[in-house]
Design a protein around this motif. Structure first.
Motif, PDB file in Angstrom:
ATOM      1  N   ARG A  10       0.832  -1.205   0.000  1.00 53.67           N
ATOM      2  CA  ARG A  10       0.000   0.000   0.000  1.00 53.67           C
ATOM      3  C   ARG A  10       0.866   1.253   0.000  1.00 53.67           C
ATOM      4  O   ARG A  10       0.660   2.155  -0.799  1.00 53.67           O
ATOM      5  N   SER A  78      -6.013   6.059   9.494  1.00 52.13           N
ATOM      6  CA  SER A  78      -5.342   4.796   9.166  1.00 52.13           C
ATOM      7  C   SER A  78      -4.539   4.251  10.346  1.00 52.13           C
ATOM      8  O   SER A  78      -4.376   3.043  10.484  1.00 52.13           O
TER       9      SER A  78
ATOM     10  N   LEU B  82      -9.229   6.263   4.923  1.00 53.87           N
ATOM     11  CA  LEU B  82      -9.023   6.047   3.491  1.00 53.87           C
ATOM     12  C   LEU B  82      -7.874   6.896   2.976  1.00 53.87           C
ATOM     13  O   LEU B  82      -7.577   7.951   3.522  1.00 53.87           O
ATOM     14  N   LYS B  83      -7.236   6.420   1.906  1.00 57.65           N
ATOM     15  CA  LYS B  83      -6.200   7.176   1.220  1.00 57.65           C
ATOM     16  C   LYS B  83      -6.738   7.618  -0.123  1.00 57.65           C
ATOM     17  O   LYS B  83      -7.179   6.777  -0.930  1.00 57.65           O
ATOM     18  N   ALA B  86      -5.693   5.775  -3.411  1.00 59.49           N
ATOM     19  CA  ALA B  86      -5.890   4.328  -3.583  1.00 59.49           C
ATOM     20  C   ALA B  86      -7.336   4.037  -3.969  1.00 59.49           C
ATOM     21  O   ALA B  86      -8.255   4.712  -3.521  1.00 59.49           O
ATOM     22  N   HIS B  91      -8.181  -0.648  -1.230  1.00 59.72           N
ATOM     23  CA  HIS B  91      -8.428  -0.552   0.206  1.00 59.72           C
ATOM     24  C   HIS B  91      -8.850  -1.898   0.779  1.00 59.72           C
ATOM     25  O   HIS B  91      -8.383  -2.320   1.826  1.00 59.72           O
ATOM     26  N   TYR B  94      -5.983  -4.208   0.981  1.00 61.72           N
ATOM     27  CA  TYR B  94      -5.100  -3.824   2.094  1.00 61.72           C
ATOM     28  C   TYR B  94      -5.664  -4.295   3.424  1.00 61.72           C
ATOM     29  O   TYR B  94      -4.971  -4.895   4.236  1.00 61.72           O
ATOM     30  N   TRP B  95      -6.974  -4.040   3.638  1.00 67.44           N
ATOM     31  CA  TRP B  95      -7.570  -4.436   4.918  1.00 67.44           C
ATOM     32  C   TRP B  95      -7.573  -5.951   5.078  1.00 67.44           C
ATOM     33  O   TRP B  95      -7.367  -6.459   6.180  1.00 67.44           O
ATOM     34  N   ALA B 120     -10.212   6.799  -3.898  1.00 69.98           N
ATOM     35  CA  ALA B 120     -11.082   7.224  -2.800  1.00 69.98           C
ATOM     36  C   ALA B 120     -11.338   8.725  -2.825  1.00 69.98           C
ATOM     37  O   ALA B 120     -12.355   9.186  -2.325  1.00 69.98           O
ATOM     38  N   ARG B 135     -14.909  -2.377   5.548  1.00 71.53           N
ATOM     39  CA  ARG B 135     -13.848  -2.899   6.412  1.00 71.53           C
ATOM     40  C   ARG B 135     -14.418  -3.859   7.453  1.00 71.53           C
ATOM     41  O   ARG B 135     -13.783  -4.837   7.813  1.00 71.53           O
TER      42      ARG B 135
END
Lengths: 216, 196
Positions: A10, A78, B82-83, B86, B91, B94-95, B120, B135
């Motif tokens: 990421r 995050s 959130l980013k 991405a 996401h 990643y999670w 996002a 998530r």
């Protein structure tokens, strides 16, 4: 995928996506390639004083990237999620550091070759300079993670980061400059490797401790 | 999967001010707990304390039936986590890695199938909230801590949220939500914080 790899992937992707790779690389190349113009065409002067300047440029390029490493995670929530991962926070911080080293550090390391040539380093020394930059940037990033974590909650924390980490940047700069100017390259590389290992081993532990306080 | 939470005489001070003291409750498995109180009463702080982010000034917090208390929960705060750069899909992947889940089909579940590849930053507030809800179902965890989960959600989204919480509680999960308006899920317990 395990939490370490997921975090690495990421962060690596985010460094590239946000253009975060180009700014420090441009900074490094700009600073080193402008030096010969500023110092004039005197070859002997540049050959004597030029190569160590690579290290100033590399240290400043890394410093500029540190501010957002954890600040963004703290602001967007995050960091809370990282704290709830089954992996220890130290491992996730290491993953973030590794992503920073590969995404931002490696391009600077490779750019070290043209920079060294521009600064009149002897051709046979360029490989050693590139290798030393690889080790030195790992040391910078390991120490820098701590400064970034401590100042994650501070707006415009860049100056504070610089104050905190510059003392820890001193050893790699000293021994990196020794490689660049050709004094006892093997010994200097060994010390640099030691700095890198120490910073990579201890940095994430200290940074994770600081981040746990930031989440409060 | 059966986790109950026992809280005894919790006290929490933030910035030199005591938010609540002597707060005790027991949340049985499968229950949905509403946390209510005026602005500034300490709802968010209580949730963050339950998550283990904040240290309580006094009191005992025990998750019974959980092997590793703080690894059994999901936390949905005001920030969605959130980013901007991405994609929704990235996401979820990643999670799934971060929490150790499967991550298949969760975007369909929260109604974001068509926004899968969008970064996002272009999602609306409501869509971003839905992505954060994804998530919760990416990796199965018995305790959910939700801070005003319905914020920015449309009617449809609220329905989805109620459905997710009901499903979670029906399968033995435990959910806490700080709310101002009812979420449309029957709560088995209400924790009221005084404020002031």
């Amino acid at each position: 995928m395990n939490p370490f790899l997921a975090t690495f992937r990421r962060d690596f992707a985010l460094h590239w996506a946000g253009g975060g790779v180009l700014a420090p690389l441009g900074y490094f190349l700009g600073a080193t390639l402008l030096v010969p113009l500023a110092m004039g065409p005197e070859r002997t002067l540049l050959a004597a004083a030029g190569p160590p300047l690579i290290w100033i440029a590399a240290a400043l390029a890394v410093l500029a990237t540190l501010e957002r490493v954890f600040q963004a995670d703290l602001e967007d929530g995050s960091l809370d999620q990282m704290l709830l991962s089954p992996a220890p926070l130290e491992a996730l911080v290491l993953a973030k550091g590794a992503a920073l080293w590969i995404a931002v550090g490696v391009p600077i390391v490779l750019a070290g070759a043209p920079a060294a040539v521009a600064l009149q380093a002897p051709p046979e020394r360029v490989a050693a300079i590139v290798a030393s930059l690889g080790l030195g940037l790992a040391a910078f990033i390991g120490a820098g993670l701590v400064g970034a974590a401590v100042t994650a909650g501070v707006k415009r924390g860049g100056v504070l980061i610089a104050l905190i980490v510059v003392p820890f940047f001193a050893p790699p700069i000293i021994f990196g400059s020794a490689v660049a100017s050709g004094d006892d390259i093997d010994a200097a590389l060994s010390v640099l490797a030691g700095c890198a290992l120490g910073a990579v081993a201890l940095g994430p532990i200290a940074a994770a401790a600081a981040l746990r306080l930031q989440a409060e | 999967m059966s986790v109950r939470l026992i809280a005894k005489s919790l006290e929490l001070a933030r910035g030199g001010r005591t938010l609540f003291r002597d707060l005790s409750f027991t949340a049985e498995q499968g229950s949905f707990v509403e946390i209510r109180g005026p602005n500034g009463a300490g709802k968010t702080s209580l949730l963050r304390a339950l998550a283990g982010f904040l240290r309580l000034s006094a009191g005992v917090l025990r998750f019974e039936g959980a092997e590793e208390p703080f690894l059994t929960l999901h936390f949905l705060g005001h920030q969605n986590g959130l980013k901007g750069a991405a994609s929704a899909d990235a996401h979820v992947r990643y999670w799934a890695g971060l929490f150790g889940g499967a991550g298949g089909g969760v975007l369909e579940r929260v109604g974001l199938a068509r926004a899968k590849d969008l970064p996002a930053r272009v999602l609306s507030q409501g869509q971003a909230r839905r992505l954060a809800l994804a998530r919760l179902v990416t990796a199965r965890r018995p305790v959910w801590l939700l801070d005003e989960p319905a914020a920015a959600l449309d009617g449809n989204g609220r329905g989805l949220l109620a459905e997710l919480i009901a499903d979670h509680c029906n399968t033995g999960g435990l959910a806490f939500a700080a709310v101002h308006e009812p979420l449309g899920v029957a709560s088995s317990l209400t924790v009221s914080l005084g404020g002031g």
